[in-house]
Design an enzyme around this catalytic site. Structure first.
Site, PDB file in Angstrom:
ATOM      1  CE  LYS A  73     -17.138 -21.087 -24.895  1.00 19.35           C
ATOM      2  NZ  LYS A  73     -17.414 -22.391 -24.232  1.00 19.35           N
ATOM      3  CG  ASP A 165     -17.601 -44.578 -26.810  1.00 24.57           C
ATOM      4  OD1 ASP A 165     -17.590 -43.438 -26.315  1.00 24.57           O
ATOM      5  OD2 ASP A 165     -17.403 -44.787 -28.033  1.00 24.57           O
ATOM      6  CG  ASP A 233     -33.308 -34.078 -29.809  1.00 19.38           C
ATOM      7  OD1 ASP A 233     -32.219 -33.546 -30.146  1.00 19.38           O
ATOM      8  OD2 ASP A 233     -34.302 -34.081 -30.543  1.00 19.38           O
TER       9      ASP A 233
END
Lengths: 326, 326
Positions: A73, A165, A233
């Site tokens: 890829k 969001d 993280d």
């Protein structure tokens, strides 16, 4: 032997109609092979063209003998593209015949990348989440929020999505997708804690940052929850991460490179297991109902190459794509 | 912005009609950039599928800002292919827009690989051979024998080719090519020494071997000769190699990897210079008429990416190839 290659545009790849269930199955098979040491996956080198420090184009080669799959890829990520009305992630995948090295297909990799990343989260969840998990929190509702939700819905009896969001439009997009495509009710929340506390599964899928924003604090994640940190993280305070019973990744070598070579994952727990060790039973998955388990999967060439043969095979069957002379 | 990619088959790439002179010029420009530290070229990782220990598929990425070129070559080498009637070397090159990361073209890389390898030999010869060189010895007359001869004929007033090959047919092919395409007389010789002693330029272009066959002995190479070792050190006894005044390569990092990591080039002289140092004048090329100078070029992604923009531009101008949606 016919020396032709099949070209599949992004629309072609989507038209093939590979299901998320098939993709999860293929990705899990790939992890079985990897866990048994039967995948060849060298480090992914990259170039960094153009303006903007964070542009990259990575070469991601892999060979999975058991799936008769070999290829690469070649995927770009350009943060400045969004201002130009172009996708952040673009790229192509070359799928080769392992027997001769000949290219069998060149295909767009954007759809595959999105889907296999969700699928890898679901494979982690299969071994690390409670099987009866029914409430999922999704923090950041972009492409990865969608594919992670879809993948989890294949393996778990999801009843409710808590969607957070900073963009109301993004959150609404995910709610519409959950309702219309997955038939799951969504609550859009403005407090990120409401997409964490009370959830059986949590997916964080925002931008990957070297300096985490650490929105999620200690005590927010309930006992028994599984968390997929698609954005590394970035979403977690160090104290919250260190509540993890099992902190896992898809590839320790690559994790170590990101941590020690590039400065990500500072202050994170020690890695308990690679996903390949979980799927082959070499390390135990969830052992109690109380564990808070985490997966920080990085995205592997192996995952793409586990999916590519299925895309190719179905495209041939359905006569999708353009055959070209080599 | 139009999201389309241009596909060029091997026949398309050849039909573009890029001249060897243009390719040498482009490759030399690439070496200038490299010599000035302005090329990004990470290590080339590979996979090794199928049966046969020597099969490989390598990812070769490079970015040359000054040539506005970024991309990857994904090239396979399968020794068992020849028995199957398939080429040993096959592969595709993806050429990207450095500004956005978007693929501009996917093209066959076989012709480019053959031509740029000859061109790199000629760039080495420009700095290491005597300008009046008129006799060339070619040992092993396959694809690389042809393209190396053609490239040398662009830069030197060649009058005579001494052709050695264990296959009479291969040697005759080269003789026909030299006569018909380059208008140079050829003498086919059965004694390899006759393709070395008396020659101003020598090209060895047989199979690359970890254990060299060491056909060429000390004293065979004349004073003042330039040797391009396209097949690494396979053709030379150690004593013959150690007659070198200047032993050069195209990339020291990659040379060191082949030598110390993989076991090639054992007992070879110390590297005097990289080709980028010669073309930028950082190290001197030939200094006397008597030096025996050697190039052992390894083949670099940078060379492919120096040529790719020219292929693309000419293909667009000549309306060659197939435009496909991304």
């Amino acid at each position: 032997m016919k020396q032709e290659v099949l070209y599949l545009s992004q629309a072609d790849v989507e038209a093939v109609g590979l299901s998320m269930a098939d993709i999860i199955n293929a990705v899990e098979k790939g992890f079985v092979e990897m866990g048994n040491g039967r995948v060849e996956m060298p480090p992914k080198p990259g170039i960094h063209p153009g303006e903007g420090d964070d542009n990259f184009i990575h070469a991601m080669p892999a060979y999975i003998p058991a799936l008769n799959s070999a290829g690469v890829k070649w995927v770009s990520g350009y943060p400045p593209n969004q201002k130009k009305g172009l996708p952040y992630i673009m790229g192509l995948l070359i799928f080769n015949d392992p027997e001769t090295g000949m290219a069998k297909a060149v295909m767009d990799c954007v759809w595959i990348t999105a889907m296999r990343t969700g699928a890898a989260s679901a494979v982690s969840a299969k071994y690390l989440a409670r099987p009866e998990s029914s409430t999922i929190g999704v923090l950041a509702c972009g492409v990865q929020g969608h594919t992670n939700l879809e993948a989890m819905s294949v393996l778990f009896p999801l009843k409710k999505v808590m969607a957070f969001d900073t963009s109301a439009e993004q959150a609404q997009n995910l709610a519409d997708f959950a309702q219309n495509k997955l038939d799951i009710e969504t609550e859009i929340v403005s407090d990120p804690r409401k997409a964490v506390t009370g959830c059986d599964i949590v997916v964080t899928a925002g931008p990957i940052l070297k300096t985490p924003h650490e929105t999620i604090q200690a005590g927010w994640v309930d006992e028994g929850t599984f968390v997929s940190c698609v954005d590394f993280d970035s979403f977690f305070s160090r104290d919250a991460l260190n509540e993890a019973a099992k902190w896992t990744t898809d590839n320790v070598a690559q994790y170590t490179h990101y941590k020690d070579g590039m400065g990500y994952f500072q202050g994170c727990p020690n890695v308990y297991a690679e996903l390949g060790e979980l799927v082959t039973g070499k390390k135990k998955g969830r052992e109690t109902a109380e564990e808070k388990n985490f997966a920080a999967n990085l995205g592997l060439a192996m995952e793409d190459m586990a999916v590519a043969p299925l895309i190719f095979q179905k495209a041939v069957e359905k006569k999708i794509g353009t055959w070209l002379p080599l």
